[in-house]
Motif scaffolding. Structure first.
Motif, mmCIF file in Angstrom:
data_model
loop_
_atom_site.group_PDB
_atom_site.id
_atom_site.type_symbol
_atom_site.label_atom_id
_atom_site.label_comp_id
_atom_site.label_asym_id
_atom_site.label_seq_id
_atom_site.Cartn_x
_atom_site.Cartn_y
_atom_site.Cartn_z
ATOM 1 N N LEU A 34 0.839 -1.207 0.000
ATOM 2 C CA LEU A 34 0.000 0.000 0.000
ATOM 3 C C LEU A 34 0.869 1.249 0.000
ATOM 4 O O LEU A 34 0.568 2.223 -0.691
ATOM 5 C CB LEU A 34 -0.942 -0.010 1.202
ATOM 6 C CG LEU A 34 -2.008 1.071 1.242
ATOM 7 C CD1 LEU A 34 -2.873 1.038 -0.028
ATOM 8 C CD2 LEU A 34 -2.886 0.892 2.460
ATOM 9 N N THR A 35 1.963 1.202 0.729
ATOM 10 C CA THR A 35 2.895 2.325 0.733
ATOM 11 C C THR A 35 3.520 2.506 -0.647
ATOM 12 O O THR A 35 3.669 3.625 -1.135
ATOM 13 C CB THR A 35 4.002 2.097 1.785
ATOM 14 O OG1 THR A 35 3.390 2.039 3.070
ATOM 15 C CG2 THR A 35 5.022 3.222 1.763
ATOM 16 N N MET A 36 3.874 1.411 -1.275
ATOM 17 C CA MET A 36 4.521 1.485 -2.591
ATOM 18 C C MET A 36 3.565 1.959 -3.683
ATOM 19 O O MET A 36 3.957 2.735 -4.543
ATOM 20 C CB MET A 36 5.085 0.112 -2.979
ATOM 21 C CG MET A 36 6.212 -0.359 -2.125
ATOM 22 S SD MET A 36 6.638 -2.059 -2.551
ATOM 23 C CE MET A 36 8.398 -1.889 -2.713
ATOM 24 N N THR A 37 2.338 1.498 -3.638
ATOM 25 C CA THR A 37 1.412 1.793 -4.727
ATOM 26 C C THR A 37 0.527 2.996 -4.451
ATOM 27 O O THR A 37 0.123 3.681 -5.389
ATOM 28 C CB THR A 37 0.489 0.585 -5.010
ATOM 29 O OG1 THR A 37 -0.336 0.354 -3.854
ATOM 30 C CG2 THR A 37 1.288 -0.656 -5.352
ATOM 31 N N GLY A 38 0.190 3.217 -3.194
ATOM 32 C CA GLY A 38 -0.673 4.326 -2.839
ATOM 33 C C GLY A 38 -2.153 4.074 -3.101
ATOM 34 O O GLY A 38 -2.985 4.905 -2.790
ATOM 35 N N GLN A 39 -2.489 2.941 -3.671
ATOM 36 C CA GLN A 39 -3.875 2.614 -3.999
ATOM 37 C C GLN A 39 -4.207 1.222 -3.434
ATOM 38 O O GLN A 39 -3.489 0.266 -3.729
ATOM 39 C CB GLN A 39 -4.095 2.592 -5.516
ATOM 40 C CG GLN A 39 -3.791 3.902 -6.197
ATOM 41 C CD GLN A 39 -4.780 4.974 -5.818
ATOM 42 O OE1 GLN A 39 -5.950 4.712 -5.586
ATOM 43 N NE2 GLN A 39 -4.308 6.210 -5.743
ATOM 44 N N PRO A 40 -5.287 1.098 -2.666
ATOM 45 C CA PRO A 40 -5.619 -0.204 -2.076
ATOM 46 C C PRO A 40 -5.768 -1.330 -3.107
ATOM 47 O O PRO A 40 -5.282 -2.439 -2.890
ATOM 48 C CB PRO A 40 -6.939 0.052 -1.351
ATOM 49 C CG PRO A 40 -6.909 1.514 -1.042
ATOM 50 C CD PRO A 40 -6.191 2.157 -2.193
ATOM 51 N N ALA A 41 -6.420 -1.061 -4.216
ATOM 52 C CA ALA A 41 -6.613 -2.114 -5.225
ATOM 53 C C ALA A 41 -5.281 -2.534 -5.831
ATOM 54 O O ALA A 41 -5.034 -3.733 -6.045
ATOM 55 C CB ALA A 41 -7.565 -1.636 -6.315
ATOM 56 N N ASP A 42 -4.414 -1.575 -6.112
ATOM 57 C CA ASP A 42 -3.094 -1.899 -6.657
ATOM 58 C C ASP A 42 -2.263 -2.674 -5.641
ATOM 59 O O ASP A 42 -1.513 -3.586 -6.006
ATOM 60 C CB ASP A 42 -2.353 -0.623 -7.069
ATOM 61 C CG ASP A 42 -2.980 0.049 -8.271
ATOM 62 O OD1 ASP A 42 -3.728 -0.621 -9.013
ATOM 63 O OD2 ASP A 42 -2.730 1.254 -8.464
ATOM 64 N N ALA A 43 -2.393 -2.310 -4.370
ATOM 65 C CA ALA A 43 -1.661 -3.019 -3.318
ATOM 66 C C ALA A 43 -2.127 -4.476 -3.237
ATOM 67 O O ALA A 43 -1.297 -5.387 -3.109
ATOM 68 C CB ALA A 43 -1.861 -2.322 -1.979
ATOM 69 N N GLU A 44 -3.438 -4.684 -3.334
ATOM 70 C CA GLU A 44 -3.974 -6.059 -3.297
ATOM 71 C C GLU A 44 -3.427 -6.878 -4.471
ATOM 72 O O GLU A 44 -3.027 -8.029 -4.296
ATOM 73 C CB GLU A 44 -5.507 -6.027 -3.372
ATOM 74 C CG GLU A 44 -6.146 -5.317 -2.214
ATOM 75 C CD GLU A 44 -6.613 -6.254 -1.125
ATOM 76 O OE1 GLU A 44 -6.770 -7.443 -1.394
ATOM 77 O OE2 GLU A 44 -6.801 -5.759 0.001
ATOM 78 N N ASP A 45 -3.419 -6.271 -5.652
ATOM 79 C CA ASP A 45 -2.890 -6.961 -6.834
ATOM 80 C C ASP A 45 -1.411 -7.283 -6.667
ATOM 81 O O ASP A 45 -0.958 -8.381 -7.019
ATOM 82 C CB ASP A 45 -3.088 -6.118 -8.095
ATOM 83 C CG ASP A 45 -4.545 -6.005 -8.510
ATOM 84 O OD1 ASP A 45 -5.379 -6.801 -8.016
ATOM 85 O OD2 ASP A 45 -4.844 -5.109 -9.327
ATOM 86 N N LEU A 46 -0.653 -6.318 -6.135
ATOM 87 C CA LEU A 46 0.780 -6.521 -5.938
ATOM 88 C C LEU A 46 1.038 -7.646 -4.939
ATOM 89 O O LEU A 46 1.890 -8.508 -5.171
ATOM 90 C CB LEU A 46 1.437 -5.217 -5.473
ATOM 91 C CG LEU A 46 2.925 -5.269 -5.176
ATOM 92 C CD1 LEU A 46 3.723 -5.750 -6.391
ATOM 93 C CD2 LEU A 46 3.418 -3.887 -4.728
#
Length: 188
Positions: A34-46
């Motif tokens: 979440l810190t790296m992406t800044g977006q919850p959905a992107d963090a979940e995917d990552l």
């Protein structure tokens, strides 16, 4: 057939190793993502991509330092994804949302105003930091990673994390002092 010639991994051992080394670190992976992406959905995917890669490689993992191993996979996965993605054109202010939401507080009106002002100054100070410094504050002070874990997640030396964190904290403190929200440190 010789037991050592078997090239197919044992699914039971793989699942056991995954449960032992990977599953306890999922919450940390999510916070860092979440810190790296800044977006919850992107963090979940990552995190999902990281878990798939970890599952495939857990047979080759020696069991030492699972968090470091997983943070390395996360960082590399993030870099690979970033190379192929078009950057987001619009960024909302999701990080500041909810900072002042204190429903049900039994505090005095003065405390609420001071806390809201404090949070506002901190949010502004964080937003004014260079991205590298802001990320280190998020990883260490918010997500609770150690200096070594943050360094591993960012792919920088531990000393760089410490230096960035020191500078970031000093800038935030300067803003809080200027706003009269924390006392100046005495030089004696």
């Amino acid at each position: 057939m010789d037991d050592h010639a078997v090239a197919v991994p044992d699914p039971g051992r793989r699942a056991t190793a995954f449960a032992r080394y990977v599953e306890p670190e999922v919450a940390v992976l999510h916070r860092v993502a979440l810190t790296m992406t800044g977006q919850p959905a992107d963090a979940e995917d990552l995190v999902q991509d990281t878990l798939v890669r970890a599952y495939r490689a857990v047979d080759r993992f020696d069991g030492a330092h699972p968090r470091a191993w997983l943070l390395t996979i996360l960082r590399n996965t993030h870099r690979n994804r970033a190379r192929t993605r078009i950057p987001a054109l619009l960024h909302g202010d999701e990080q500041a949302t909810g900072l002042l939401d204190r429903g049900g507080d039994a505090r005095s009106a003065e405390d609420v105003v001071v806390d809201a002002r404090f949070e506002g100054v901190v949010a502004d100070a964080l937003a004014a930091l260079p991205a590298a410094h802001r990320t280190v504050v998020q990883l260490v002070d918010v997500d609770g990673l150690t200096y070594a874990e943050a360094a591993l997640a960012l792919g920088v030396p531990r000393g760089t994390v410490m230096s960035r964190l020191h500078r970031a904290r000093a800038r935030i403190r300067t803003r809080l002092v200027a706003a009269g929200l924390v006392p100046r440190r005495s030089r004696s």
